[in-house]
Design a protein around this motif. Sequence first.
Motif, mmCIF file in Angstrom:
data_model
loop_
_atom_site.group_PDB
_atom_site.id
_atom_site.type_symbol
_atom_site.label_atom_id
_atom_site.label_comp_id
_atom_site.label_asym_id
_atom_site.label_seq_id
_atom_site.Cartn_x
_atom_site.Cartn_y
_atom_site.Cartn_z
ATOM 1 N N ASN A 165 14.287 12.464 -4.953
ATOM 2 C CA ASN A 165 15.496 11.977 -5.606
ATOM 3 C C ASN A 165 15.444 10.464 -5.793
ATOM 4 O O ASN A 165 15.890 9.919 -6.793
ATOM 5 C CB ASN A 165 16.727 12.346 -4.761
ATOM 6 N N TYR A 166 14.873 9.780 -4.787
ATOM 7 C CA TYR A 166 14.730 8.331 -4.902
ATOM 8 C C TYR A 166 13.737 7.974 -6.004
ATOM 9 O O TYR A 166 13.965 7.081 -6.816
ATOM 10 C CB TYR A 166 14.280 7.747 -3.567
ATOM 11 N N LEU A 167 12.636 8.713 -6.066
ATOM 12 C CA LEU A 167 11.630 8.420 -7.085
ATOM 13 C C LEU A 167 12.190 8.628 -8.481
ATOM 14 O O LEU A 167 11.984 7.825 -9.379
ATOM 15 C CB LEU A 167 10.403 9.304 -6.863
ATOM 16 N N VAL A 168 12.940 9.710 -8.662
ATOM 17 C CA VAL A 168 13.543 9.963 -9.967
ATOM 18 C C VAL A 168 14.548 8.872 -10.303
ATOM 19 O O VAL A 168 14.672 8.431 -11.445
ATOM 20 C CB VAL A 168 14.222 11.348 -9.988
ATOM 21 N N ASP A 203 12.638 -0.165 3.844
ATOM 22 C CA ASP A 203 13.211 -1.489 4.072
ATOM 23 C C ASP A 203 12.603 -2.538 3.139
ATOM 24 O O ASP A 203 13.268 -3.502 2.750
ATOM 25 C CB ASP A 203 12.977 -1.921 5.519
ATOM 26 N N ALA A 204 11.315 -2.353 2.835
ATOM 27 C CA ALA A 204 10.625 -3.315 1.973
ATOM 28 C C ALA A 204 10.860 -3.045 0.494
ATOM 29 O O ALA A 204 10.346 -3.777 -0.356
ATOM 30 C CB ALA A 204 9.125 -3.283 2.277
ATOM 31 N N GLY A 205 11.653 -1.996 0.177
ATOM 32 C CA GLY A 205 11.914 -1.658 -1.214
ATOM 33 C C GLY A 205 10.728 -1.026 -1.905
ATOM 34 O O GLY A 205 10.628 -1.058 -3.141
ATOM 35 N N GLU A 206 9.824 -0.428 -1.117
ATOM 36 C CA GLU A 206 8.632 0.201 -1.692
ATOM 37 C C GLU A 206 8.863 1.686 -1.901
ATOM 38 O O GLU A 206 9.799 2.285 -1.358
ATOM 39 C CB GLU A 206 7.438 -0.002 -0.753
ATOM 40 N N LEU A 207 7.978 2.293 -2.670
ATOM 41 C CA LEU A 207 8.009 3.745 -2.834
ATOM 42 C C LEU A 207 7.678 4.407 -1.504
ATOM 43 O O LEU A 207 7.022 3.806 -0.654
ATOM 44 C CB LEU A 207 6.990 4.189 -3.889
ATOM 45 N N VAL A 220 0.840 -1.192 0.000
ATOM 46 C CA VAL A 220 0.000 0.000 0.000
ATOM 47 C C VAL A 220 0.879 1.248 0.000
ATOM 48 O O VAL A 220 1.908 1.308 0.684
ATOM 49 C CB VAL A 220 -0.986 0.038 1.180
ATOM 50 N N GLY A 221 0.457 2.236 -0.770
ATOM 51 C CA GLY A 221 1.268 3.436 -0.942
ATOM 52 C C GLY A 221 0.852 4.600 -0.083
ATOM 53 O O GLY A 221 1.534 5.635 -0.061
ATOM 54 N N GLY A 222 -0.276 4.461 0.642
ATOM 55 C CA GLY A 222 -0.761 5.577 1.452
ATOM 56 C C GLY A 222 -1.252 5.114 2.803
ATOM 57 O O GLY A 222 -1.742 3.990 2.966
#
Length: 554
Positions: free
Chosen positions: A343-346, A68-72, A39-41
Amino acid sequence: MKSIDRLSLEQRVGQMFMCGFHGQHADEQINKLIRDYHVGGVIYFRRNVESVGQLTRLSADLQAIAADAGELPLMISVDQEGGMVARIDKEGVTQVPGNMALGAAGKPDYTLECAQILGRELKSIGIDMNLAPVVDVNNNVLNPVIGVRSYGENAESVAVHGAAAIKGYQSQGIAATAKHFPGHGDTAVDSHLGMVTVPHDRDRLEQIELLPFRRAIEAGVDAIMTAHVIFPTIEPEPIPATLSRKVLTGLLREEMGFDGIIITDCLEMHAISKPYGVAEAAIRAVEAGADLVLVSHTLQDQISAVEAVVEAVQSGRIAEATVNRALERIIAWKAARCGQWGNYLVSLEADDAVGAVPDRTDVGELFFTSQEKDESPRSLASIESTLNEIASNSITVVHDEGLLPLNPEQDVYVIWPEVVQRTEVDEPWSHTDSLGVALSQRRGRVREYKITTQPTYDEADRILKDVSEGDQIIVCTYTSAGHLPKGQQHLVEKLSEKYSLIVVALRNPYDLLEIPKPGCYVCTYENTPAVVRTLSLVLTGELQSTGSLPVSLC
């Protein structure tokens, strides 16, 4: 977008969900939702809040779990509308006025200033989306769910104040959310409890309900929340707006030109969950055009909804392109609003980006950075001065037959309802500041009788026996939804037979419609501490109130 292609279907669908949980720490429920269902939110409720410090740590911990889970990074939200709707009512977060108080004050600059103050504070504790402002036009006196959450009954005024709030929140890096599209103001049923219809023709909808949303879009609002309300003029089938493609895609996206995030109101509300079930409703909301699906409370409903949407994509019922378009909007928002997390998202565009998340120890520092945030914080004294000024400009003396100011030579008898309110998720809370206490600090001859908001007739009769001819009698009423409780009506009616009363409506200005006309009628729109303090000054004549009714009492 290459980054989307690198995410699994389950990850993409999970990003389209915003979920709540029940702990004040990262409990098993939210861990499972983030790690296993992607889940993203996350949405906070009062149940999640012990203190501002605890909530700040919780925000950082949740972001660390996602990292830690490698998620956005997560989109963390809250319903902090102001006034009587404040999930965070702890020291460290300013209790700004609610919408109807701001509408009564009549100065959009106040609305802008309150949103800036609150936006800065929310951002500092790791929240980056406020599910506010309400831009519903409240023109139904029996509306049980909007009421003082609205700026008033004039669509133009609501639109101006709504745009000011949007500007204020978003100047601080907080996503504003205009709600509840296409409009929940002219309803007499709470959609938490059942289905409701707004039957007006298109001309009327354009003039009233839709106008504030058009202005919100012009103001660049980041998100719009849907209403679980049927609009037969727009959608001929008996389908609530949340599940209607004609409403979300046809009207909001294509006709009105909104390209931000469409978020549903909670699918566990009975207007949706009873006729459709949460899982089926989640599928239909995505089919209709929603980008973000809100399931606030129950783990099994949350899991079922995520799994149902994944299965719907796998079966071809939902086009994969629909999910990708929603995710593009969500990722674009996260990159723009989450400071250095952007920066991570890009970096997801790079071949080796997946899993290249910040170290856990850096998560909190990175998350609480905002490129748009104004770095000139105001002092607490300055903020308090502003709140007092707004209160004096919002308190409205609707009618007075010479009972104000209070006569210092006479005793004052204050009847005060102790508010213990339960929200749709059964979270008890109360406001302890009373008018009797505030008045007694200004003068000694004050007696206070505390009642519940649902007093019995016997309770009212005991008060009648205790009041004397020489008293100045102030009856404070409180209605959270719909009609003034019968016990409060009975009390005012019986006292009115013998005495000229000062009646103060602590929330709903429409209380006047259900009682005999008192000698003096005052509306405060909320019973927050700043308002109660200022009310005591107005009643004693130390301060002149200038508020104007933002609704009609007829």
